[in-house]
Design a protein around this motif. Structure first.
Motif, PDB file in Angstrom:
ATOM      1  N   PRO A   1      44.627  30.995  23.539  1.00  0.00           N
ATOM      2  CA  PRO A   1      44.130  30.134  24.629  1.00  0.00           C
ATOM      3  C   PRO A   1      44.765  30.481  25.969  1.00  0.00           C
ATOM      4  CG  PRO A   1      44.711  28.821  22.702  1.00  0.00           C
ATOM      5  CD  PRO A   1      45.229  30.210  22.449  1.00  0.00           C
ATOM      6  N   LEU A   2      43.942  30.573  26.990  1.00  0.00           N
ATOM      7  CA  LEU A   2      44.459  30.917  28.311  1.00  0.00           C
ATOM      8  C   LEU A   2      45.279  29.784  28.920  1.00  0.00           C
ATOM      9  CD1 LEU A   2      41.462  32.864  29.884  1.00  0.00           C
ATOM     10  CD2 LEU A   2      43.384  33.719  28.531  1.00  0.00           C
ATOM     11  N   ASP A   3      45.006  28.524  28.519  1.00  0.00           N
ATOM     12  CA  ASP A   3      45.826  27.446  29.064  1.00  0.00           C
ATOM     13  C   ASP A   3      47.255  27.520  28.535  1.00  0.00           C
ATOM     14  OD1 ASP A   3      45.068  26.755  26.494  1.00  0.00           O
ATOM     15  OD2 ASP A   3      44.684  24.643  26.965  1.00  0.00           O
ATOM     16  N   VAL A   4      47.434  28.098  27.332  1.00  0.00           N
ATOM     17  CA  VAL A   4      48.782  28.308  26.812  1.00  0.00           C
ATOM     18  C   VAL A   4      49.540  29.307  27.697  1.00  0.00           C
ATOM     19  CG1 VAL A   4      50.101  29.261  24.862  1.00  0.00           C
ATOM     20  CG2 VAL A   4      48.174  27.723  24.441  1.00  0.00           C
ATOM     21  N   ILE A   5      48.837  30.353  28.128  1.00  0.00           N
ATOM     22  CA  ILE A   5      49.454  31.356  28.996  1.00  0.00           C
ATOM     23  C   ILE A   5      49.861  30.733  30.333  1.00  0.00           C
ATOM     24  CG2 ILE A   5      49.000  33.492  30.286  1.00  0.00           C
ATOM     25  CD1 ILE A   5      47.173  34.306  27.909  1.00  0.00           C
ATOM     26  N   ALA A   6      48.959  29.956  30.919  1.00  0.00           N
ATOM     27  CA  ALA A   6      49.280  29.311  32.195  1.00  0.00           C
ATOM     28  C   ALA A   6      50.480  28.391  32.046  1.00  0.00           C
ATOM     29  CB  ALA A   6      48.065  28.528  32.697  1.00  0.00           C
ATOM     30  N   ARG A   7      50.512  27.628  30.963  1.00  0.00           N
ATOM     31  CA  ARG A   7      51.620  26.698  30.757  1.00  0.00           C
ATOM     32  C   ARG A   7      52.936  27.443  30.588  1.00  0.00           C
ATOM     33  NH1 ARG A   7      49.103  23.802  27.485  1.00  0.00           N
ATOM     34  NH2 ARG A   7      49.847  24.541  25.463  1.00  0.00           N
ATOM     35  N   ARG A   8      52.909  28.533  29.823  1.00  0.00           N
ATOM     36  CA  ARG A   8      54.147  29.285  29.615  1.00  0.00           C
ATOM     37  C   ARG A   8      54.621  29.932  30.911  1.00  0.00           C
ATOM     38  NH1 ARG A   8      55.303  33.027  24.379  1.00  0.00           N
ATOM     39  NH2 ARG A   8      54.547  31.082  23.447  1.00  0.00           N
ATOM     40  N   ALA A   9      53.688  30.313  31.776  1.00  0.00           N
ATOM     41  CA  ALA A   9      54.054  30.905  33.062  1.00  0.00           C
ATOM     42  C   ALA A   9      54.525  29.856  34.062  1.00  0.00           C
ATOM     43  CB  ALA A   9      52.881  31.686  33.641  1.00  0.00           C
ATOM     44  N   GLY A  10      54.312  28.579  33.739  1.00  0.00           N
ATOM     45  CA  GLY A  10      54.735  27.521  34.642  1.00  0.00           C
ATOM     46  C   GLY A  10      53.793  27.305  35.807  1.00  0.00           C
ATOM     47  N   VAL A  11      52.498  27.641  35.607  1.00  0.00           N
ATOM     48  CA  VAL A  11      51.510  27.445  36.678  1.00  0.00           C
ATOM     49  C   VAL A  11      50.317  26.693  36.092  1.00  0.00           C
ATOM     50  CG1 VAL A  11      52.208  29.575  37.829  1.00  0.00           C
ATOM     51  CG2 VAL A  11      50.281  29.621  36.234  1.00  0.00           C
ATOM     52  N   GLY A  12      49.431  26.252  36.971  1.00  0.00           N
ATOM     53  CA  GLY A  12      48.227  25.573  36.531  1.00  0.00           C
ATOM     54  C   GLY A  12      47.114  26.556  36.185  1.00  0.00           C
ATOM     55  N   ASN A  13      46.101  26.047  35.479  1.00  0.00           N
ATOM     56  CA  ASN A  13      44.963  26.884  35.132  1.00  0.00           C
ATOM     57  C   ASN A  13      44.278  27.463  36.367  1.00  0.00           C
ATOM     58  OD1 ASN A  13      45.445  26.338  32.477  1.00  0.00           O
ATOM     59  ND2 ASN A  13      43.561  25.183  32.110  1.00  0.00           N
ATOM     60  N   ALA A  14      44.221  26.668  37.439  1.00  0.00           N
ATOM     61  CA  ALA A  14      43.548  27.147  38.657  1.00  0.00           C
ATOM     62  C   ALA A  14      44.254  28.380  39.212  1.00  0.00           C
ATOM     63  CB  ALA A  14      43.511  26.039  39.706  1.00  0.00           C
ATOM     64  N   THR A  15      45.580  28.395  39.148  1.00  0.00           N
ATOM     65  CA  THR A  15      46.331  29.565  39.614  1.00  0.00           C
ATOM     66  C   THR A  15      46.028  30.777  38.751  1.00  0.00           C
ATOM     67  OG1 THR A  15      48.120  28.185  40.480  1.00  0.00           O
ATOM     68  CG2 THR A  15      48.650  30.481  40.028  1.00  0.00           C
ATOM     69  N   LEU A  16      45.959  30.569  37.431  1.00  0.00           N
ATOM     70  CA  LEU A  16      45.631  31.685  36.542  1.00  0.00           C
ATOM     71  C   LEU A  16      44.285  32.292  36.922  1.00  0.00           C
ATOM     72  CD1 LEU A  16      46.089  31.864  32.701  1.00  0.00           C
ATOM     73  CD2 LEU A  16      43.976  32.630  33.753  1.00  0.00           C
ATOM     74  N   TYR A  17      43.264  31.450  37.093  1.00  0.00           N
ATOM     75  CA  TYR A  17      41.927  31.983  37.369  1.00  0.00           C
ATOM     76  C   TYR A  17      41.789  32.519  38.785  1.00  0.00           C
ATOM     77  CZ  TYR A  17      40.628  30.081  32.889  1.00  0.00           C
ATOM     78  OH  TYR A  17      40.549  29.829  31.549  1.00  0.00           O
ATOM     79  N   ARG A  18      42.659  32.081  39.677  1.00  0.00           N
ATOM     80  CA  ARG A  18      42.640  32.653  41.030  1.00  0.00           C
ATOM     81  C   ARG A  18      43.082  34.119  40.975  1.00  0.00           C
ATOM     82  NH1 ARG A  18      44.395  28.390  43.270  1.00  0.00           N
ATOM     83  NH2 ARG A  18      46.624  28.878  43.196  1.00  0.00           N
ATOM     84  N   HIS A  19      44.074  34.409  40.124  1.00  0.00           N
ATOM     85  CA  HIS A  19      44.554  35.782  39.996  1.00  0.00           C
ATOM     86  C   HIS A  19      43.707  36.595  39.021  1.00  0.00           C
ATOM     87  CE1 HIS A  19      48.305  35.511  42.319  1.00  0.00           C
ATOM     88  NE2 HIS A  19      48.436  34.284  41.841  1.00  0.00           N
ATOM     89  N   PHE A  20      43.226  35.960  37.963  1.00  0.00           N
ATOM     90  CA  PHE A  20      42.490  36.668  36.905  1.00  0.00           C
ATOM     91  C   PHE A  20      41.241  35.864  36.566  1.00  0.00           C
ATOM     92  CE2 PHE A  20      47.060  37.508  36.292  1.00  0.00           C
ATOM     93  CZ  PHE A  20      47.058  38.881  36.518  1.00  0.00           C
TER      94      PHE A  20
END
Length: 242
Positions: A42-61
């Motif tokens: 799950p991509l939300d697991v990645i965002a959580r482990r990175a310490g950022v929100g889902n919106a930040t993840l999708y802004r970069h990727f």
């Protein structure tokens, strides 16, 4: 802008540094999560482990494919470099065996790399080039090895690629059941089957699986593969979801 004010100043450099750091943290977290759970994590697991929100993840990727490409680009291009070295080997059999050893060492590195190299994942920019280069490397080395008499004449590139993909998928469960280098024995057995009629067989490395280990490997390869390990209960998040 009110009267008398000058032009707006650009965003402070700190924001750009924070954005770069967030991207780096996302790549690091994705590598760790993909290694543990595979590319369907799950991509939300990645965002959580990175310490950022889902919106930040999708802004970069914006898609899963762009994230996968960023995480594994260096490893994939390393496989192509191994292929180039193998093609230059005077002895085609030595080149082929050394190349496959390097490929399987990469497959054993983590589940994410294994998923990526033994299946088809569309839209990963680097992956298409790697698959094409891999096929060309195998084709070149097989043709030369057949001409040198070190490989049986009836082996085709498709034979080898199919068997390698099937064997490659077994590498992670083999590591769980019998240790990180357990893939060396089945790979050696497969290579022995490729040899020409004049070849004197070599002893297989390592030890064979016992009955319990074989059962464990087959169970790991089935539909009961372990799920996420860090608290997520859902399936993979769809690309673009926030």
């Amino acid at each position: 802008m009110t009267v008398g004010e000058g032009p707006e100043t650009p965003a402070p450099p700190r924001l750009r540094r924070d954005a770069r750091r967030n991207r780096e943290r996302l790549v690091e977290a994705a590598h760790a999560v993909f290694a543990e759970q595979g590319l369907e994590a799950p991509l939300d697991v990645i965002a959580r482990r990175a310490g950022v929100g889902n919106a930040t993840l999708y802004r970069h990727f914006p898609t899963r494919a762009t994230l996968v490409d960023a995480v594994f680009r260096d490893q994939l291009t390393g496989t192509m470099e191994a292929g180039e070295r193998a093609r230059r080997a005077p002895d085609a059999w030595a080149g082929l065996a050394g190349y496959l050893d390097a490929v399987f060492a990469t497959l054993a590195a983590d589940r994410g790399t294994n998923d990526l190299m033994t299946t088809r994942l569309p839209d990963v920019e680097t992956l298409g080039a790697v698959h094409a280069h891999h096929r060309e490397t195998v084709d070149v080395l097989l043709e030369r090895a057949r001409a040198q008499g070190s490989v049986r004449a009836d082996v085709t590139t498709e034979d080898l690629l199919f068997t390698l993909a099937a064997l490659g998928r077994a590498v992670p469960p083999l590591a769980v059941a019998a240790g990180p280098d357990a893939w060396r024995r089945p790979l050696a057995l497969f290579l022995e089957g490729l040899r020409g009629p004049a070849y004197e067989p070599c002893p297989l490395p390592g030890r064979p699986l016992d009955e319990e280990e074989l059962g464990q490997v087959l169970g790991e390869m089935g539909p009961h593969r372990a799920g996420p390990t860090d608290g997520s209960t859902g399936g993979a998040v769809a690309d673009g979801e926030t």
